[in-house]
Write an enzyme that holds these catalytic residues in place. Structure first.
Site, short mmCIF file in Angstrom:
data_model
loop_
_atom_site.label_atom_id
_atom_site.label_comp_id
_atom_site.label_asym_id
_atom_site.label_seq_id
_atom_site.Cartn_x
_atom_site.Cartn_y
_atom_site.Cartn_z
N ASP A 37 56.32 55.25 -66.17
CA ASP A 37 57.46 54.63 -66.81
C ASP A 37 57.18 54.38 -68.29
OD1 ASP A 37 59.88 53.43 -67.19
OD2 ASP A 37 59.65 51.93 -65.61
N ASP A 38 57.66 55.24 -69.16
CA ASP A 38 57.49 55.10 -70.60
C ASP A 38 56.10 55.49 -71.09
OD1 ASP A 38 59.70 54.68 -72.06
OD2 ASP A 38 59.40 52.55 -72.42
N CYS A 76 66.62 55.26 -69.07
CA CYS A 76 65.94 55.30 -67.79
C CYS A 76 66.72 55.99 -66.67
CB CYS A 76 65.59 53.88 -67.36
SG CYS A 76 64.61 53.81 -65.86
#
Length: 258
Positions: A37-38, A76
């Site tokens: 995530d990121d 996202c």
């Protein structure tokens, strides 16, 4: 993005071609999709000299490293929907964030990799951050996500993630499977859980009242980035330990999120 999604589908469904041959005992074909995530280029495989990521580097050396792969959109839920459907957000309908007041969903006509595989009796599972909907478009036989757990536990607690992975594999037994593991690291958490620090660097560090969680991070450009190589190698070892007689492919990518 479409190539990635459909390559997973073709890879798993190719088993049907093998089964059609008489007197053949085929090796099971399985796939694990791991998403961070990121996460960025903070790893040795991308020539970063500060963050030490030997396990991720080894995974990259033994596989295929993408130098020109891009997220379909810098948000996202839309980027996750593109990964899971193989279509851009304007085609699958996920224009914005899924949760809370945003409440965006993919179109009911959209098809995801999990829905296609389920139709072919392939056992599907998701562990970690889901952040897409509706459930009818993204169905999973096994689901441990923020929808029924704390995202800190299913997305950052490596011990818990490992136990969930073991539980999933115990449930598949001799079934073909597709497992989607979506870490919440290294995404920031100061906006939702400021008590753990801007990038959750204090989550599970042994302080009283904080959940135990083994983490490792490096300092880069005055920003803390969680180093996922411990988490991913633990997951891979778990899979190898329990599935020594099956073939599986591991795909590790990074999602853009807010």
């Amino acid at each position: 993005m479409r190539s990635l999604t459909w390559n997973v589908v073709y890879y798993l469904l190719s088993l049907s071609c093998v089964i059609s041959q008489e007197n053949v005992n085929p090796t099971k074909l399985n796939a694990i999709l791991i998403i961070a995530d990121d996460a960025g280029f903070q790893m040795g495989a991308y020539r970063n000299k500060i963050c030490q990521t030997p396990n991720l580097d080894q995974l990259a050396a033994n596989g295929l490293l993408f130098n020109k792969a891009f997220s379909s959109v810098s948000s996202c839920s839309p980027s996750r929907s593109a990964i899971l459907t193989g279509t851009p957000s304007h085609q699958n309908g996920m224009y914005g964030l899924h949760q809370g007041v945003h409440h965006f969903n993919s179109l009911g006509s959209a098809e995801s990799v999990s829905s296609i595989l389920k139709k072919h009796n392939i056992f599907t599972g998701i562990i970690g951050k889901k952040h897409v909907g509706p459930k009818e478009v993204y169905p999973f036989d096994y689901s441990e996500t923020e929808e029924n757990n704390s995202i800190l536990q299913v997305g950052r607690n490596i011990t818990h993630i490992k136990l969930l992975t073991r539980d999933f594999l115990n449930k598949t037994k001799d079934k073909q499977f597709f497992l989607y593991v979506a870490f919440h690291d290294p995404h920031r958490c100061g906006h939702t859980n400021p008590e753990y620090g801007e990038f959750c660097e204090r989550f599970g560090n042994g302080e009283e009242g904080l959940v135990y969680y083994y983490h490792y991070y490096c300092l880069l450009n005055e920003r803390h980035e969680f180093n996922l190589h411990f988490e991913i190698i633990e997951l891979i070892l778990q899979l190898e330990e329990m599935r020594l007689n099956s073939d599986f492919s591991i795909i590790e990518i990074s999602g853009v999120t807010e």
